[in-house]
Design a protein around this motif. Structure first.
Motif, PDB file in Angstrom:
ATOM      1  N   SER A  52       0.871  -1.178   0.000  1.00 41.58           N
ATOM      2  CA  SER A  52       0.000   0.000   0.000  1.00 41.58           C
ATOM      3  C   SER A  52       0.898   1.216   0.000  1.00 41.58           C
TER       4      SER A  52
ATOM      5  N   GLN B 276       1.371   5.699   0.251  1.00 43.36           N
ATOM      6  CA  GLN B 276       0.852   6.939   0.807  1.00 43.36           C
ATOM      7  C   GLN B 276       1.756   8.094   0.395  1.00 43.36           C
TER       8      GLN B 276
ATOM      9  N   LYS C 249       5.571   8.914  -3.770  1.00 43.46           N
ATOM     10  CA  LYS C 249       4.863   8.102  -2.791  1.00 43.46           C
ATOM     11  C   LYS C 249       5.849   7.230  -2.038  1.00 43.46           C
TER      12      LYS C 249
ATOM     13  N   GLY D  81       3.203   2.321   2.611  1.00 49.03           N
ATOM     14  CA  GLY D  81       2.449   2.535   3.838  1.00 49.03           C
ATOM     15  C   GLY D  81       3.106   1.856   5.033  1.00 49.03           C
TER      16      GLY D  81
END
Length: 486
Positions: free
Chosen positions: A193, A195, A310, A313
């Motif tokens: 993932s 973020q 990015k 996560g």
């Protein structure tokens, strides 16, 4: 400087020089294959390319030896493409820059391809000679051995007439191999993932290099550093304290080579940069002390990079680091039956970061199926605990030793007659193709021999010149001693 094509035995080295001049990494053997086929046809030899790309070349017996058992000399066409980080080399286009260094032939910054180029050269030299005594002869050159054994998997029954197979892919003069490990690829996919990063953070790339690497079967027992595992260890120790945000983890290039280099990209608060530099110094000293004999030159290099869009996560990052650090690696068990030989091992060979996952490619090897299966279940359990998926593929069987092998006895006795000493009868912890050949040819009698090759699958690869001559003399003497058909 001594010319390679002038070394003894000259026909073999002349072929090896040609092999080095034509690019032939795994999956890209077509140019070398075409060259060999053209040469074979010019010599009026029968040559067939089977449906997967293997070459089968047949040569009639030396006059008076037509009644001997048929022998197939076997080698693989492809080579492992590994280079030093500072070496500019395209393995699909550039020739191997081989040179003589004392008692060894080496390559300039890349793998040499003596694995299995010397064996291939010896088989082609025998085919091209008019004065070598042998019975009916076949040469089998397989494709893609180093990247999946596609050629050996694809070999069909009925293509060979041989009663005896001499594999030329061994790497120690004075040793006769009569068995080998099987293996399987394990690919673990760790979900990712992403973020947005902290824009005030500093961005870096940390590269771990300087390791010896090597063959993940032949060299696995030497205790050398694995770049992937070492960098995972660094992350496990320091990532939380440094508030590190991981962007990328990349390491290794082949599942069957011990990874020599790996790197991570990440962000961290600017105020932690001094702590990062201290951690790098501390960890480098720690690993160099631990590997002071086996692999003393590990180097960590830090460089600034542009701010990424990015980062991984937090939960996915923690899972990835835990999985990589917990993943077993190296020798799992030594053999009880064959002293000094690894029974079961695992190499965490390649790590790649993709958009939806981080892919971890491992190679499991074992002399026994239950040993391989035990590591398969361990990795599966680790993947289950981590919420990752695992795919096991490309399993190939081991080659079960036959103590009553007639050709092994011929090679053993011939070696003793030539050198007045007994060779060592061995089982190798590497994936020779012989186990796969037993599927379509279950009654074929097999043995494996070769010269001394050091550090295959790495840019330090080198082959000992004297032992190439000894291997050649043994091979020719064995061919002359093959008995008549029953």
């Amino acid at each position: 400087m001594t010319a390679i094509n002038q070394l003894y035995p000259q026909p073999l080295w002349q072929w090896f020089e040609q092999i080095c001049s034509i690019p032939h990494p795994s999956k890209f053997e077509h140019a070398l294959s075409a060259h060999i086929q053209q040469w074979a046809k010019s010599k009026n030899l029968s040559v067939i390319e089977d449906k997967v790309g293997n070459l089968i070349i047949k040569k009639p017996a030396y006059p008076g030896m037509e009644n001997r058992k048929v022998v197939v000399l076997q080698a693989h066409i492809d080579m492992v493409p590994q280079k030093n980080a500072d070496k500019v080399h395209d393995f699909e286009k550039d020739p191997i820059e081989a040179y003589v260094d004392g008692e060894w032939v080496k390559a300039n910054g890349t793998t040499l391809g003596s694995d299995n180029g010397i064996g291939m050269a010896s088989a082609l030299a025998v085919l091209g000679a008019d004065d070598i005594k042998h019975g009916p002869l076949e040469v089998l050159l397989t494709i893609d051995e180093e990247a999946g054994m596609t050629g050996a998997f694809g070999l069909e029954a009925g293509m060979l007439d041989a009663d005896i197979l001499i594999n030329t892919d061994s790497e120690q003069e004075g040793e006769i191999y009569m068995g080998c490990a099987g293996g399987v690829d394990a690919q673990i996919s760790v979900p990712m993932s992403w973020q947005a990063p902290e824009q005030t953070n500093a961005s870096f790339k940390l590269t771990l290099s300087g390791l010896k690497g090597g063959h993940s079967g032949v060299n696995i027992h030497l205790g050398r550093g694995n770049a992937n595992k070492l960098l995972a260890r660094f992350l496990f120790i320091y990532a939380d304290d440094l508030a590190l945000e991981l962007v990328n983890f990349t390491g290794g290039s082949l599942r069957n080579a011990i990874p020599r280099e790996a790197n991570i990209s990440f962000m961290l608060p600017s105020e932690n940069q001094v702590k990062l530099e201290q951690a790098i110094t501390e960890f480098q000293a720690l690993v160099r002390a631990e590997l002071s004999i086996a692999d003393p030159d590990m180097l960590l290099t830090l460089e600034s990079i542009e701010t990424p869009e990015k980062v991984i996560g937090e939960e996915a990052q923690n899972t990835l680091i835990d999985l990589l650090h917990a993943c077993p690696n190296g020798v799992m068990r030594m053999s009880d039956e064959v002293e000094g030989v690894t029974e079961t091992s695992l190499n965490v060979g390649v790590i790649n970061t993709e958009n939806e996952s981080v892919e971890v490619l491992c190679l499991i090897r074992s002399l026994i199926n239950s040993g391989r299966e035990e590591i398969e279940t361990q990795l599966t359990a680790l993947a289950n605990l981590s919420g990752a998926s695992i795919e096991l593929s490309g399993a190939y069987p081991g080659w079960k030793p036959d103590n009553n092998s007639p050709v092994m006895a011929i090679v053993r006795d011939t070696y003793n007659d030539i050198y007045k000493k007994d060779p060592t009868i061995m089982v190798i912890h590497a994936g020779l193709e012989c186990g796969l050949f037993k599927e379509p040819y279950p009654t074929m009698d097999m043995v494996s021999i070769g010269p001394t090759i050091r550090f295959p699958h790495s840019p330090d690869e080198m082959v000992n010149i004297t032992t190439v001559g000894q291997y050649w003399e043994l091979l020719l003497a064995v061919l002359e001693r093959i008995p008549a058909k029953d």
